[in-house]
Motif scaffolding. Structure first.
Motif, PDB file in Angstrom:
ATOM      1  N   ILE A  60       5.201   2.977  -1.960  1.00 33.30           N
ATOM      2  CA  ILE A  60       4.670   1.663  -1.613  1.00 33.30           C
ATOM      3  C   ILE A  60       5.466   1.043  -0.463  1.00 33.30           C
ATOM      4  O   ILE A  60       6.703   1.072  -0.447  1.00 33.30           O
ATOM      5  N   GLY A  68      -5.232   2.626  -1.142  1.00 37.31           N
ATOM      6  CA  GLY A  68      -4.046   3.186  -0.511  1.00 37.31           C
ATOM      7  C   GLY A  68      -3.951   2.830   0.959  1.00 37.31           C
ATOM      8  O   GLY A  68      -4.805   2.132   1.514  1.00 37.31           O
ATOM      9  N   ALA A  69      -2.892   3.309   1.599  1.00 35.55           N
ATOM     10  CA  ALA A  69      -2.639   2.997   3.005  1.00 35.55           C
ATOM     11  C   ALA A  69      -3.806   3.458   3.876  1.00 35.55           C
ATOM     12  O   ALA A  69      -4.283   4.586   3.746  1.00 35.55           O
ATOM     13  N   GLN A 112       0.830  -1.197   0.000  1.00 34.76           N
ATOM     14  CA  GLN A 112       0.000   0.000   0.000  1.00 34.76           C
ATOM     15  C   GLN A 112       0.868   1.251   0.000  1.00 34.76           C
ATOM     16  O   GLN A 112       1.940   1.293   0.599  1.00 34.76           O
ATOM     17  N   GLY A 113       0.362   2.274  -0.670  1.00 34.10           N
ATOM     18  CA  GLY A 113       1.034   3.567  -0.708  1.00 34.10           C
ATOM     19  C   GLY A 113       0.003   4.654  -0.884  1.00 34.10           C
ATOM     20  O   GLY A 113      -1.038   4.657  -0.232  1.00 34.10           O
ATOM     21  N   GLY A 142      -0.737  -3.496  -6.460  1.00 33.13           N
ATOM     22  CA  GLY A 142       0.033  -4.227  -5.461  1.00 33.13           C
ATOM     23  C   GLY A 142       0.709  -5.466  -6.004  1.00 33.13           C
ATOM     24  O   GLY A 142       1.335  -5.456  -7.073  1.00 33.13           O
ATOM     25  N   SER A 169      -1.033   0.991  -5.346  1.00 35.40           N
ATOM     26  CA  SER A 169      -1.602   0.410  -4.142  1.00 35.40           C
ATOM     27  C   SER A 169      -2.529  -0.755  -4.480  1.00 35.40           C
ATOM     28  O   SER A 169      -3.060  -0.850  -5.598  1.00 35.40           O
TER      29      SER A 169
END
Length: 315
Positions: free
Chosen positions: A52, A31-32, A15-16, A139, A130
């Motif tokens: 990421i 995402g995060a 995740q980013g 991912g 992500s």
């Protein structure tokens, strides 16, 4: 070079930064779930705040590194060990080829972020990398990592020599009790103002239906006389919906882009990262503020964080 996942745990994903500017296509943010913990971890290893990293949920995880790099751990994990030796969190650390990185489970909070100085290789789409689990996109092949998976990374050139430690004043606090500040949602004033007031009277608990898409809240049911299906309207992470059951539902990063239940409240942007640390049994006290005050709080929080992290965005 790569990182082998020896123990993936309950749910470990790449995740980013969230996907942005694609909601009109039905693509959620993803995402995060806790963007602040991600940004702190990435800063410790010299990466952009939205780069990421590994997002580890509830249980621990075990990794074997097949190349040298710097790492940092930020989040709810009880411990970090390298080759069975206890190591500090919130600090830049160096690993060598063959090193084992063991991340403990969470006693409080829900998610932990392992960032590395090298660039993790992830699937790309819509200008993002992500993982969006419901559709199997981004991912690592669009899914959670499994035991035996190998995640490639581009080696540092040279390996970063950063030595950073997060100031104590900026380290997130993890608990079973959270305060989330909210502003009224689009349907609050016209149909559900009394429900919004009642939402803030007593704490709610996160029920067993809790994941990246959203969290079902348990407590005193709210008046739901006007919560029959309405025409679908935009929703966002942090939106609180009021289904006919009267039990509020708090949307997370993987939530859909539209919904048909009244949107009685919205968690303010400055507090939204806390949603990523909520788990079944967590207690939430909602506090209503004005939209002007929400903007002030966001600017104040960014000012505090940028003094250490530089320019960042919280989503």
């Amino acid at each position: 070079m790569s990182i082998t996942i020896l123990k993936a745990g309950l749910q470990t994903t790449l995740q980013g930064a969230p996907f942005s500017a694609h909601r009109h296509l039905g693509m959620p943010a993803a995402g995060a779930a806790d963007c602040l913990s991600l940004a702190l971890a990435n800063f410790l290893v010299g990466r952009p705040s939205g780069a990421i990293a590994f997002e580890i949920t509830l249980s621990g995880a075990l990794f074997r590194f097949k190349g040298p790099c710097s790492i940092a751990l930020v989040g709810a994990a009880e411990y970090l060990r390298i080759n069975d030796q206890q190591q500090p969190r919130h600090q830049t650390l160096t690993v060598k080829a063959g090193d084992m990185v063991d991340i403990g489970p969470n006693r409080l909070g829900c998610r932990t972020y392992l960032a590395i100085s090298a660039a993790l290789q992830a699937d790309s789409l819509l200008d993002g990398q992500s993982t969006y689990l419901p559709a199997g996109l981004g991912g690592f092949h669009g899914r959670a990592l499994r035991d035996g998976d190998s995640v490639p990374f581009v080696p540092d050139s040279p390996v970063t020599a950063l030595q950073r430690t997060t100031p104590e004043s900026l380290r997130p606090h993890f608990s079973n009790d959270y305060m989330l500040r909210i502003t009224p949602g689009p349907e609050a004033a016209e149909r559900n103002e009394s429900a919004l007031d009642a939402l803030c009277l007593a704490p709610y608990a996160v029920g067993m239906r809790a994941n990246r898409m959203g969290l079902a809240l348990e407590g005193e049911p709210l008046s739901a006389s006007d919560s029959s299906n309405m025409p679908s309207a935009p929703v966002f992470p942090g939106t609180i919906q009021l289904p006919p059951s009267g039990n509020p539902y708090l949307l997370g990063p993987d939530a859909q882009t539209t919904g048909g239940y009244p949107r009685i409240a919205q968690v303010i942007r400055a507090d939204r990262h806390l949603i990523g640390q909520l788990r079944a049994g967590s207690r939430i006290q909602f506090v209503q503020i004005t939209t002007d005050r929400a903007t002030e709080i966001y600017r104040e929080k960014l000012s505090l964080l940028t003094s250490w992290l530089g320019q960042i965005t919280m989503w």
